[in-house]
Structures are given as C-alpha cells and as structure tokens.
Design an enzyme around this catalytic site. Structure first.
Site, PDB file in Angstrom:
ATOM      1  CB  CYS A 107      35.656  37.797  42.433  1.00  0.00           C
ATOM      2  SG  CYS A 107      34.178  38.223  41.473  1.00  0.00           S
ATOM      3  CD  GLU A 167      31.137  36.553  38.040  1.00  0.00           C
ATOM      4  OE1 GLU A 167      31.519  37.661  38.441  1.00  0.00           O
ATOM      5  OE2 GLU A 167      30.441  35.796  38.725  1.00  0.00           O
TER       6      GLU A 167
END
Length: 808
Positions: free
Chosen positions: A253, A376
């Site tokens: 992230c 992601e």
C-alpha cells in the site's frame, strides 16, 4: 409483516473443528515430473509497516535525524504526536541556558528543509539529546559512527558528543571542532564502555551563540556485511536465513500511497542520504528513506535474491479516499519514473541513472529482471485506462524485462482478465484469510487456465502467528508446489513487526524489539519450503482412511444483509413458517442483532436477525423468500448458529454483488468455505433454500443448485519434490489434525532408496506461539528415521515434516 434490515461491512475470521486420519498411504512416482518448480518460487516481501525500516531493519539509531517530522494527515492515531523536534530534548548543564527551535531559513539542501537551532544564551554546557527509538541500545566495546551537519553563529567552535544512560552515566564520548558559518559535515567514532538498552545521544557546546544542526546520525559499525548506512545485523540475517530467491520491495500500500502526493517515488530514495526527501507513509509515521532503492538492490545482491521493485501506476490507494488519479496528460511523468528505475538498476555508467548508481558505489548492473506495476489496485476504469500505457512503454524500451501485473485484492482476482489481455509475465494476487481458508484451498490453482499469465502470490497470511496458522499455510503451499507450472512466485506478508510500534498485529513473520528477534512458527514453515523447493514436483497419490461419522450442521437460523436493504416475506424450516411479524424487535421467532452505520465515523457494523430456536435432525431445509430494495449487495441467509458470534451464512450477491459464497464464522472470525461468481437484481423476489444433510451443505437460488459443499475436512496434505543435484526426494507431509496419523510411504520407479532418511519436523500445540518470553517454543527439529523404497512414518498431530530420502 415485512421489515427492512441493513448490514454494513465487517471483516471477520474463523476457526474450525478437527477430524483426523487413522492412516494414509502416499505413493510417489519418482520418474513422473509433473511440474518444473520455479527457481524463484519462495521469496520475501518487505514493506515499511510496523516500523520495519526506520527503527527496524535500517540500523540508524537516531530518530528524526533531519528534523523533518510533522503532523501526519488523516485520522491515524499517531498523527498528532509528530513535530520537527520529536524525539529531541534540550540539555542545560553547568549553569547554561538555551532554547530549541526548528528553522528553515538556510536549509541544508532543497530536500531537507528543516534544521535545529540551539539558542545558547548562557554558557556552560548546552545542547540537545536524542532518545532514539525507545532508547538507544549499546554494547560494551562496540564502535558507533557519529556524523552531523553543523554551522554556528557566535563563539561556538566545538561540539561535545556523548552516549549516556538515562541517569547521566557516560558510556562513551568524542568531540569535533572547526564549526564555521556555513554547513559542514563532521564525523567521529565513539566506543561504548558499557552495555545498556536505554542510552541517549547528547550533543552540547560550551559557548554562547546559535548552534545549527542537521542530519544527526549514529550507526553501529557492526552492520550486516559491515556496510555503511547499513542494516541491523540480526534482522538482516534472519531474512538471509530464509534463503529467499527474490525480494519484493518497497511495499504494498505504501507504494501507491495515501494520495498521489505521498506515493513512494523511488528517485527520492537514492543519492546522498542527506539529500533524500523523506516522506510519511499511510501507516501513520515517517520514513527517512535512508533505506532506499540502492540499499534494497544491494541487500538483494548480498543474500542472492532477485530484486522485485514495485512502482506506482498513477493511482492512489483505493482503500483510502479520496481516490486520486494522475491526469492522463501528466501520466508520462509516472511512466518515465518506471523506465528510469530500470536504467538505474541495469543501465550503463554513461547513462544518467546508471552513472548515479556508479557514484553510489556500484558501477556493475544489478541485473534486475522483473518490475512490479501497481499493488492491490481496485478494478476501476481509471486503472484500466492507465495501466496499459506502462506496459507498452516498458516493452518498447526494455523488451527483456518481465512485467508483473496486479490481480487486485482478494481471492476473486478481479484484474486478472486485464492482465491476461495485456499478456503480462505474471499477475500478483493477495489474500489475508483465516487458517481454514488455506486448509480448504490447497486446490485453488488446480483448475487455473495454463494459457493465461503466471501467478505471483505476492501477499498472503492466515491472520495469526500460532502453530495452527503455520500448519495451515504449509498445507496451502503443498498445493502451490503441485501447481508450480503456473504459480511462479510466493511471499508471505507482512515481514516485520516492532513489538512496541505495530499497525498490523494479525500476522507478521518476524517480531522484534531493540535487542531481540522472535521467529514465528510461520517463519519456520516459510524457511523449510524455501530451502527445500526442489527442481520438480513429482506425481503422487494420497489415500486417507478415516473412521468417523459425517459431520452435521445444526443450530439457529437468521436473515441479514450487507450494506443493503431487503424485504423478507417468508422464512421456513422444514416447511414450518417462522414468525417475521416483529423482525427487528427481538420477539417472535427472531432476535434482532442490530448494527447501524455510525454517522460519526462511518464505521461498518453488522445487523442480523437470529432465530432463538435451534434446529437439528437428519435433514434440515431452511428457505427464505426476499427481495432487495436498495444497496450494493444481496442477502445473508444464516444457519447453524450457536450464538451471534458463531454461525454459517450463505452470502448471496456479496463483494459488490459479484459473488455467492458459503462462509463460516467462529467466535467472530470468518472464513470463506466456497465461492463462485454470481449476482442478484433489485426489486425482484428470490427463493433461497439451504439444505443441511450429513456431510453436506447444498444451497439453491430459485431452485437452481449454486453450492454443493462437503463438510468433510481434509487434514492430511502432501507434496513430493525431486532435488536433482542432491539426488533426493523430499516428501512434505502436513497433518492439521489434533491426532497423529500413520503414514505408509512408497517410492516407485527408483532402483535404490537410502535405508535412513532425514526428517525436519515442526510440531506442537495448536495455539502455541513464539513470544519474547519464550521465543523457541515452536521451532524445527531434525531426526533420522528408517526409510527405503517403502517405509512407515508416524506424523504427529498438528505437524509439518519434510522427509529427505537419497535415491538412485
């Protein structure tokens, strides 16, 4: 009477019961090479989460060394504590008086804006001290390299440097002289005379004036491989001991950032450390970038791992609104950054970025072969529009570079079709699930289309560091090896967790504090698989004899929704209607377990109506007639409920109305048992039926069979690999049962097999964990057993064992 229900997103994970095998026959065809195992199947993934870099792997002992800390945006609980003088305190001794300010009038450079000014108004011994990360650990006799950029106004010409205990005892000291009006770097070495865990760095001057300081640094000389600006030796060695074949970095992230403004831009992390532009990350703390891309590449080279750098693709983290995207007319900046990274890693020294690599001490290419695009990412039109431009540009300029794409978050891998269309080398999929999911999904890749891109399992963990979690992950990896022709790489995540500074506590491979390193049971499973991958997966058959009655499901029933409103018209159990008249008021046949969307912070909470009655029998049929009137998802048909924390549900139209699944929740923790594509339409009445018979759960939507799930729990898992160089067959046997299993192992199609075999075994209690108080409660042991072409072996309860047999 119809009633409306609303339920909003809640992440839960599950635990489950056990069955056991009395015996198992494992037959291995040693001449049947079913799949060639990738040379880089097992690796590691580093992300700066849980203070994994600064205060962790990066060996710098001074915190906030460049005075660039500031309040972190967002709602993170750490945000308000940070400021430019964080971790610094003033020192006034021998009658001195001073005050501290953070200034930026004459910065050290354009990337390092702030510096510390000590205003010394009365002479004596005045200055500052730094407390490091919860105190500075020192070892008697060890040497520490100190450096600082300093300038002065007034009569100050000398700095006294000391390492002290909290009560003022001097552990070691030194001095530097020759301060001038302009910035100048000073360096010295201090040897500690004592061992302590809680020292502090003290910098003082004896005369009045203004003392300006920046980039105050203290490094142990004993770093991994003895490198300057290096890594903490014990943590780096723990990674090296895994023998990883690749390292993915700098994170997941944090790569695309909380916003485009704080995305991880690799050029900020190379060059002179004093000129690197630090950043805050979305885990809520600051990064100096002292551990930058050069150091990552260098560490990969040191441990023999392929570098797998991750670069952002012009979109921010989809989980942290507002979602931001680089305008299409500015996308070239992001694409060029990816191209320049390849030049930095591999380019000739006469190129712009290759010459910088050479200046940093590595004129040779790092021989980078892969680049990971994105992490992601959410399945959104903006991503579909931008991602192909990166693929096209890299292929045109660097056709030999293998592009690793992103499948998106979760087991549904929503972006895999896009990656297939773009024909990337492999696609990165992530899932953090309960251990039961891994036990139920060792066959996940068995039916994957072999004509599509390879699979990179880039992040996974079973939400815990118990021995049971590690066993479940081992079971999953036996399925990975069976499908080694399509699964190219795997790596567990997260890698590190600081005992006192964690943002992700569910599962971390290695825990640490200032002194200690705790290797989890998960770590040892990863190590065993990494060190014994082998060259080929061998054909094998596993026959398990079980002695138990089929499992049945009984208990209460219920109805709920997820971020959706429904009308429930009818509910029946074995043909008897249940009273829906007071659905939301804990009366009649249901108890309402309310969960409303909090207007204060948007927290998602569940809302289900449970029946207080338990239903049992040889066959239970539970049916509901309902329709969706608003919202994003579908229906939750609850059954087998023991209480409001332990139950099954059939999730119809979940995951944004894209999937149907049977899920089980135990003590508030949820696991997906089976899942398939599917959706529902609004304002249409649906007939939903769940049949519970011994050993099975069957689910019907408008009389169409959607799921036929077996309750029989597989507890024995096996993989067999061939290591050609060693001349060894490695039988990898996982027993997830709470009972031992007798295994008869037969090696077919070999002329000879050694009469003795080596066994590497991890066994222990289901809930055992390695802790700072007991760091070796679960660890591998090695033993010898009788072997041959056919032999017997007793696999202990809750165990992972690798049996290595020399063969001809």
């Amino acid at each position: 009477m119809n009633r409306h229900l609303s339920i909003f997103f809640l992440i839960l994970f599950a635990a489950a019961g056990f069955s056991y095998a009395d015996s198992v026959n494992i037959s291995i065809n040693c001449d049947e090479k079913k799949a060639e195992i990738s040379d880089h199947l097992y690796g590691i993934f580093f992300e700066d989460i849980n203070f994994a870099a600064d205060g962790g792997l990066y060996a710098e002992l001074v915190q906030n060394r460049s005075f660039e800390y500031h309040t972190v945006p967002g709602r993170n609980p750490l945000r308000d504590k940070y400021h430019p003088l964080y971790a610094w305190k003033k020192i006034e001794r021998n009658g001195s008086k001073c005050r501290l300010t953070s200034e930026r009038e004459i910065p050290l450079n354009r990337n390092n804006h702030h510096y510390l000014t000590v205003h010394i108004d009365e002479a004596g011994e005045a200055g500052v001290m730094n407390t490091g990360y919860d105190g500075i650990p020192l070892d008697r006799g060890a040497k520490y390299d100190f450096s600082v950029y300093a300038r002065r106004e007034g009569r100050i010409s000398k700095l006294n440097i000391a390492l002290e205990t909290q009560d003022g005892k001097v552990c070691g000291n030194a001095a530097v002289q020759g301060l001038q009006a302009n910035w100048k770097k000073f360096e010295t070495t201090i040897q500690s005379r004592i061992t302590t865990d809680n020292a502090r760095l003290v910098v003082t001057a004896e005369n009045t004036g203004k003392l300006h300081l920046d980039m105050v640094s203290l490094f142990p000389q004993d770093t991994f491989k003895g490198r300057k600006n290096g890594l903490r030796k014990d943590l780096a060695q723990a990674l090296a001991d895994l023998e990883p074949k690749f390292m993915r970095f700098p994170g997941g992230c944090i790569s695309h950032g909380h916003s485009l403004e704080n995305a991880y831009r690799w050029p900020d992390t190379v060059g002179d450390t004093a000129s690197r532009r630090g950043n805050w990350n979305l885990w809520g703390y600051h990064q100096t970038y002292g551990l930058g891309f050069f150091e990552y590449f260098q560490f990969c080279e040191d441990i023999g791992a392929e570098p797998l750098p991750v670069v952002p693709v012009g979109v921010s983290c989809g989980f942290r609104p507002p979602y931001e995207c680089a305008p299409m007319d500015e996308l070239d900046e992001w694409i060029d950054e990816a191209l320049n990274l390849i030049e930095f890693a591999n380019g000739d020294t006469n190129t712009e970025w290759g010459s910088l690599r050479a200046e940093m001490g590595h004129p040779e290419s790092f021989e980078m072969e892969y680049i990971c695009l994105g992490n992601e990412e959410h399945d959104r039109p903006e991503l579909h529009e931008r991602f192909p431009h990166f693929v096209k540009a890299i292929r045109e300029e660097y056709p030999d570079i293998k592009i690793i794409g992103t499948s998106g978050l979760g087991t549904e891998i929503p972006l895999y079709p896009l990656m297939d269309k773009l024909n990337v080398y492999s696609s990165d999929e992530h899932y953090y699930m309960a251990p039961e999911w891994y036990l139920n999904n060792d066959t996940r890749f068995d039916d994957f289309d072999r004509s599509k891109p390879l699979i990179f399992v880039g992040e996974y963990a079973s939400q815990g560091n118990t021995h049971y979690n590690a066993v479940a992950e081992a079971a999953f990896l036996t399925g990975v090896e069976r499908n080694a022709d399509i699964v190219d790489m795997t790596c567990y995540a997260p890698l590190f967790a600081h005992k006192n500074h964690t943002q992700w506590r569910a599962a971390d491979l290695i825990w640490f504090d200032k002194r200690e390193v705790v290797k989890t049971p998960n770590y040892y499973v990863q190590q065993m698989f990494s060190k014994n991958a082998g060259d080929y997966y061998l054909g094998n058959e596993v026959e398990v004899a079980k002695d138990r009655e089929p499992e049945t499901v009984s208990g209460g029933v219920g109805i709920g929704t997820w971020n959706t409103k429904i009308e429930a018209a009818e509910a029946k159990v074995n043909g008897r209607k249940l009273d829906l008249s007071r659905f939301e008021e804990s009366s009649g046949d249901f108890d309402f377990s309310a969960g409303r969307l909090s207007q204060k912070d948007g927290t998602a909470r569940p809302a289900i109506s449970f029946s207080p009655k338990d239903f049992s029998g040889e066959k239970i049929t539970y049916s509901v007639r309902a329709r969706k009137t608003a919202g994003d998802e579908g229906f939750l048909i609850v059954f087998g409920a023991e209480d409001s924390d332990t139950y099954y549900w059939w999730n119809i139209g979940g995951w944004g109305n894209s999937q149907h699944a049977i899920e089980k929740t135990v003590n508030g923790r949820k696991s997906v048992l089976t899942q398939k594509n599917g959706s529902i339409k609004p304002n249409r009445w649906y007939e939903m039926k769940v049949e519970l018979i011994p050993g099975r759960i069957r689910c019907y939507l408008d009389n169409k069979l959607i799921h036929d799930y077996s309750l029989e729990k597989k507890t024995l898992f096996a993989s067999a690999t061939l290591d050609e160089n060693a001349g060894e067959v490695v039988v990898k046997l996982v027993n997830s049962s709470d009972k031992p299993a007798d295994a008869r192992i037969k090696l077919n199609n070999v002329r000879t097999a050694a009469k003795r075999a080596e066994v590497k075994l991890i066994a222990g209690e289901r809930d055992a964990e390695n802790t700072f108080e007991n760091p070796e409660r679960i660890k591998p042991e090695t033993m010898k057993i009788r072997a041959g072409r056919e032999f017997e072996y007793n696999a202990p309860a809750m165990s992972v064992q690798f049996i290595k047999i020399k063969v001809d």
